[in-house]
Write a protein that holds these residues in place. Structure first.
Motif, mmCIF file in Angstrom:
data_model
loop_
_atom_site.group_PDB
_atom_site.id
_atom_site.type_symbol
_atom_site.label_atom_id
_atom_site.label_comp_id
_atom_site.label_asym_id
_atom_site.label_seq_id
_atom_site.Cartn_x
_atom_site.Cartn_y
_atom_site.Cartn_z
ATOM 1 N N THR A 1 -51.758 -12.378 -15.902
ATOM 2 C CA THR A 1 -51.832 -13.728 -15.308
ATOM 3 C C THR A 1 -50.769 -14.642 -15.922
ATOM 4 N N ARG A 2 -50.457 -14.431 -17.198
ATOM 5 C CA ARG A 2 -49.436 -15.283 -17.807
ATOM 6 C C ARG A 2 -48.090 -15.069 -17.141
ATOM 7 N N ILE A 3 -47.787 -13.835 -16.805
ATOM 8 C CA ILE A 3 -46.498 -13.593 -16.138
ATOM 9 C C ILE A 3 -46.529 -14.188 -14.734
ATOM 10 N N ARG A 4 -47.649 -13.995 -14.050
ATOM 11 C CA ARG A 4 -47.725 -14.559 -12.703
ATOM 12 C C ARG A 4 -47.608 -16.077 -12.740
ATOM 13 N N SER A 5 -48.086 -16.681 -13.823
ATOM 14 C CA SER A 5 -48.014 -18.144 -13.878
ATOM 15 C C SER A 5 -46.565 -18.621 -14.024
ATOM 16 N N ILE A 6 -45.715 -17.775 -14.598
ATOM 17 C CA ILE A 6 -44.286 -18.133 -14.656
ATOM 18 C C ILE A 6 -43.768 -18.291 -13.225
ATOM 19 N N PHE A 7 -44.183 -17.360 -12.380
ATOM 20 C CA PHE A 7 -43.683 -17.398 -11.002
ATOM 21 C C PHE A 7 -44.333 -18.524 -10.202
ATOM 22 N N ARG A 8 -45.565 -18.857 -10.596
ATOM 23 C CA ARG A 8 -46.203 -20.012 -9.943
ATOM 24 C C ARG A 8 -45.425 -21.278 -10.278
ATOM 25 N N ARG A 9 -45.108 -21.416 -11.575
ATOM 26 C CA ARG A 9 -44.354 -22.602 -11.982
ATOM 27 C C ARG A 9 -42.996 -22.626 -11.288
ATOM 28 N N LEU A 10 -42.409 -21.453 -11.189
ATOM 29 C CA LEU A 10 -41.096 -21.366 -10.555
ATOM 30 C C LEU A 10 -41.172 -21.830 -9.099
ATOM 31 N N SER A 11 -42.190 -21.364 -8.396
ATOM 32 C CA SER A 11 -42.255 -21.712 -6.978
ATOM 33 C C SER A 11 -42.607 -23.188 -6.792
ATOM 34 N N GLU A 12 -43.217 -23.784 -7.821
ATOM 35 C CA GLU A 12 -43.531 -25.214 -7.719
ATOM 36 C C GLU A 12 -42.316 -26.072 -8.082
ATOM 37 N N SER A 13 -41.359 -25.458 -8.788
ATOM 38 C CA SER A 13 -40.214 -26.262 -9.228
ATOM 39 C C SER A 13 -39.177 -26.317 -8.104
ATOM 40 N N TYR B 1 -49.994 2.748 -23.455
ATOM 41 C CA TYR B 1 -48.678 2.355 -22.934
ATOM 42 C C TYR B 1 -48.714 0.903 -22.429
ATOM 43 N N LEU B 2 -49.753 0.570 -21.690
ATOM 44 C CA LEU B 2 -49.851 -0.782 -21.123
ATOM 45 C C LEU B 2 -50.055 -1.828 -22.224
ATOM 46 N N TYR B 3 -50.847 -1.446 -23.218
ATOM 47 C CA TYR B 3 -51.073 -2.360 -24.335
ATOM 48 C C TYR B 3 -49.755 -2.640 -25.060
ATOM 49 N N GLU B 4 -48.987 -1.586 -25.281
ATOM 50 C CA GLU B 4 -47.682 -1.769 -25.931
ATOM 51 C C GLU B 4 -46.755 -2.595 -25.046
ATOM 52 N N LEU B 5 -46.823 -2.336 -23.754
ATOM 53 C CA LEU B 5 -45.978 -3.098 -22.822
ATOM 54 C C LEU B 5 -46.295 -4.591 -22.942
ATOM 55 N N ALA B 6 -47.583 -4.919 -22.946
ATOM 56 C CA ALA B 6 -47.973 -6.328 -23.049
ATOM 57 C C ALA B 6 -47.478 -6.916 -24.367
ATOM 58 N N GLY B 7 -47.522 -6.118 -25.438
ATOM 59 C CA GLY B 7 -47.030 -6.585 -26.737
ATOM 60 C C GLY B 7 -45.524 -6.818 -26.714
ATOM 61 N N HIS B 8 -44.787 -5.860 -26.140
ATOM 62 C CA HIS B 8 -43.326 -6.025 -26.050
ATOM 63 C C HIS B 8 -43.002 -7.249 -25.203
ATOM 64 N N PHE B 9 -43.776 -7.434 -24.157
ATOM 65 C CA PHE B 9 -43.521 -8.587 -23.306
ATOM 66 C C PHE B 9 -43.754 -9.891 -24.076
ATOM 67 N N ALA B 10 -44.849 -9.937 -24.816
ATOM 68 C CA ALA B 10 -45.167 -11.173 -25.558
ATOM 69 C C ALA B 10 -44.037 -11.505 -26.533
ATOM 70 N N ARG B 11 -43.503 -10.486 -27.209
ATOM 71 C CA ARG B 11 -42.422 -10.738 -28.164
ATOM 72 C C ARG B 11 -41.145 -11.165 -27.438
ATOM 73 N N PHE B 12 -40.888 -10.554 -26.307
ATOM 74 C CA PHE B 12 -39.727 -10.943 -25.491
ATOM 75 C C PHE B 12 -39.859 -12.405 -25.060
ATOM 76 N N TYR B 13 -41.054 -12.747 -24.619
ATOM 77 C CA TYR B 13 -41.262 -14.078 -24.055
ATOM 78 C C TYR B 13 -41.215 -15.155 -25.142
ATOM 79 N N GLU B 14 -41.601 -14.776 -26.353
ATOM 80 C CA GLU B 14 -41.503 -15.712 -27.476
ATOM 81 C C GLU B 14 -40.054 -15.962 -27.849
ATOM 82 N N THR B 15 -39.245 -14.911 -27.754
ATOM 83 C CA THR B 15 -37.870 -14.990 -28.243
ATOM 84 C C THR B 15 -36.900 -15.489 -27.179
#
Ligand code: ARG
Length: 601
Positions: free
Chosen positions: A484-496, A547-561
């Protein structure tokens, strides 16, 4: 299927149009195999495999196969590795290949190659998966509850695991046939018929059919212990049923229909479907012929009035002969499974048949598979008993209610949804009630499924509401929230006002993976196919969970940086694409686990 990505920005997949290889590691593997053949023509290249590096310090992929080959051919492993390396051309995909230790080959992907694969995914050509070249036909026998008994937590693992395997194989392009081998035949029906005729409470039956049938069975079962007359009546009712007495048949059919209604309600809630539901009774007409054939083939012989198959030459089965016809002339579970197996082989011509049950049936399936192989030596399917451990309560004993009763699956699902509702309400009090209920359904059912799929299936696991519903940790709520956090990026994008983003367009722009977190995330996406293969090879969905858990972790670190919406130009496109692809893989992966996603939590 449920896991199909539905991002508005993503074009539909086309797995078969692949200008650039989808799964780089295959390509490296194939080139390595060709090179090994050139260096050592007699080598068995099926053993030359390339796998992800356990430690990314050494590279992305690794092969340890040359050491085995060197040993076999009495060569110096290091020298073999060097001559292979000299001839190996993987420069399109990898940095310089490195030899480590006694003869490991380490491969590190070139960023340019990673970007090419990502761009293919952006264009909708694949989602990091190469469908199997040779589709196989796979029969999966799972869930298989017993008529007139409630489905309990023990059946939950079979149902969830079996469904997940079916989804995995289908997703990889195989032809899957799911069959619910309902326990709808057996001596219990004698007692149930006596109960039905003498003690049935129609109002109770209408209100809770399985509960009432369970009560009848208990009542008569207890009476049978003390009253010879009741036991005799049960025997007679059973014989009448077996001989086809119309009244008894009608009652029996009613019991099946009522049970199936309740089972179907649960399958509906779990999103589980079956292609067939051929219960044990379906095979009754075939049992006699099974026994006759085994006797004729000299595989079964009489022993103490029963027909028995002995396994004198197999040490683990030596002490466990299998009865196929009891001394009272009745066939049993083993006979039924042999008839079922033959039917499946003849009807569907499968390449593989998978049985999903608890650990206690290991001996049974060893016997069945062994008998079948001898009886039908030309039959080709791979036979697998995929067994699992017990669900324990927090006290470490098999999971029960406080009063010690068996926990019913329907109650368990209710509680999961109710508890998830509390979590969702605490997090999102402003959402309207109906929406919160819907999210709670997805989260609650998802949490139960995930908690079941995450542990190594062969170990017992402790059922813990708090653990499975936690928003932090390796749980369904955590993954659903990440989505949902990733989808919210796209929600914000479509609202901008700068809503200019098309995933496909990201493929036409220049990319540069410069930040470590971007590279790590991108390379992790590339490994989805490998993971699904491991799941299907070993029947272990826990690989996909991790795999999915690691993916979410890699994503969180990417999104922080890495700023995404605040980035500009090509960088913004590339990062949005990484977000988009990550959410697609998360959604697809959860879908394969049988877990729905929600855009809001
Ligand atoms: N009805 C059985 C039980 O509840 C499971 C059946 C598994 N499938 C099979 N072909 N034997 O234990």
């Amino acid at each position: 299927m449920a896991g199909r990505a539905t991002c508005a920005s993503s074009p539909p997949f086309n797995f078969y149009h692949r200008p650039f290889p989808t799964v780089l590691h295959y390509l490296i593997e194939r080139r390595l195999q060709e090179t090994v053949t050139a260096v050592c023509p007699s080598a068995d290249t099926s053993q030359i495999l390339v796998r992800p590096c356990v430690n990314s310090q050494f590279g992305d992929y690794q092969s340890n196969a040359l050491m085995g080959l060197a040993k076999q051919k009495k060569m110096n492993p290091r020298r073999l590795a060097e001559s292979v390396k000299e001839r190996l051309d993987v420069g399109d995909y990898c940095e310089a290949v490195e030899i480590a230790g006694a003869g490991f080959l380490n491969f590190r992907l070139k960023n340019s190659a990673v970007v090419e694969v990502l761009k293919g995914a952006c264009r909708g050509e694949h989602l990091f998966l190469q469908k199997s070249g040779k589709p196989r036909t796979i029969v999966i026998d799972f869930s298989s509850p017993n008529v007139a008994k409630p489905m309990h937590v023990g059946h939950i693992r079979s149902t969830i695991l079996g469904d997940c395997l079916a989804r995995t194989f289908r997703f990889m392009g195989h032809r899957v046939i799911t069959d619910n081998h309902l326990g709808d035949w057996g001596t219990q029906f004698g007692k149930l018929l006596v109960g039905w005729r003498r003690h049935l409470d129609p109002a109770a039956l209408a209100a809770d059919p399985i509960g009432e049938m369970e009560r009848l069975y208990r009542l008569v079962n207890e009476a049978c212990d003390s009253e010879a007359e009741v036991l005799e009546s049960a025997r007679q009712e059973l014989v009448k049923l077996q001989k086809g007495d119309p009244d008894n048949l009608a009652i029996w059919q009613k019991m099946i229909a009522l049970s199936r209604e309740q089972f179907d309600a649960i399958y509906g809630r779990l999103g589980v479907q079956f292609d067939f539901c051929l219960g044990e009774s379906y095979y009754n007409p075939r049992l006699k012929s099974v026994v006759d054939q085994l006797v004729e083939a000299g595989m079964a012989r009489e022993s103490e009035g029963a027909m028995v198959v002995f396994f004198e030459d197999i040490s683990e089965l030596k002490a466990h002969p299998a009865i196929i016809l009891k001394s009272d002339g009745a066939a049993n579970y083993t006979t039924t499974d042999l008839a079922t197996l033959l039917y499946r082989v003849e009807t569907w011509r499968p390449d593989e048949i998978i049985y999903v049950t608890d650990a206690r049936q290991q001996l049974h399936f060893k016997q069945v598979f062994t008998i079948f192989r001898r009886w039908q030596p030309q039959a080709r399917p791979r036979l697998a008993h995929v067994w699992f451990g017990t669900i324990l309560g927090e006290d470490g004993k098999p999971f029960k209610t406080r009063s010690g009763a068996i926990i019913k699956l329907a109650d368990l699902l209710d509680e999961a949804e109710e508890r998830a509702y509390q979590v969702v309400t605490a997090k999102n009090p402003e959402l309207d009630e109906e929406r919160r209920r819907e999210i709670a359904r997805i989260v609650g059912i998802g949490a139960i499924k995930y908690a079941d799929l995450l542990p190594n299936r062969q170990s017992d696991y402790v059922f813990s509401w708090d653990k499975m519903l936690a928003l932090n940790g390796n749980t369904a709520p955590y993954l659903l929230y990440a989505y949902t956090r990733i989808r919210s990026i796209f929600r914000r994008l479509s609202e901008s006002s700068e809503a200019v983003y098309q995933l496909a367009e990201a493929a036409d722009r220049p990319w540069s993976l410069t930040v470590v977190e971007e590279v790590v995330l991108a390379k992790h996406l590339l490994n989805l196919g490998l993971v699904l293969e491991a799941v299907s090879e070993e029947y272990r969905p826990n690989y996909l969970c991790n795999y999915l858990y690691e993916l979410a972790g890699h994503f969180a670190r990417f999104y922080e940086t890495c700023p995404v919406l605040k980035a500009g130009g090509d960088e913004r496109f590339q990062r949005l694409a990484l977000c988009d692809l990550t959410s697609q893989v998360l959604q697809m992966g959860l879908g394969i686990l049988g877990i729905e996603t929600t855009d809001q939590m």
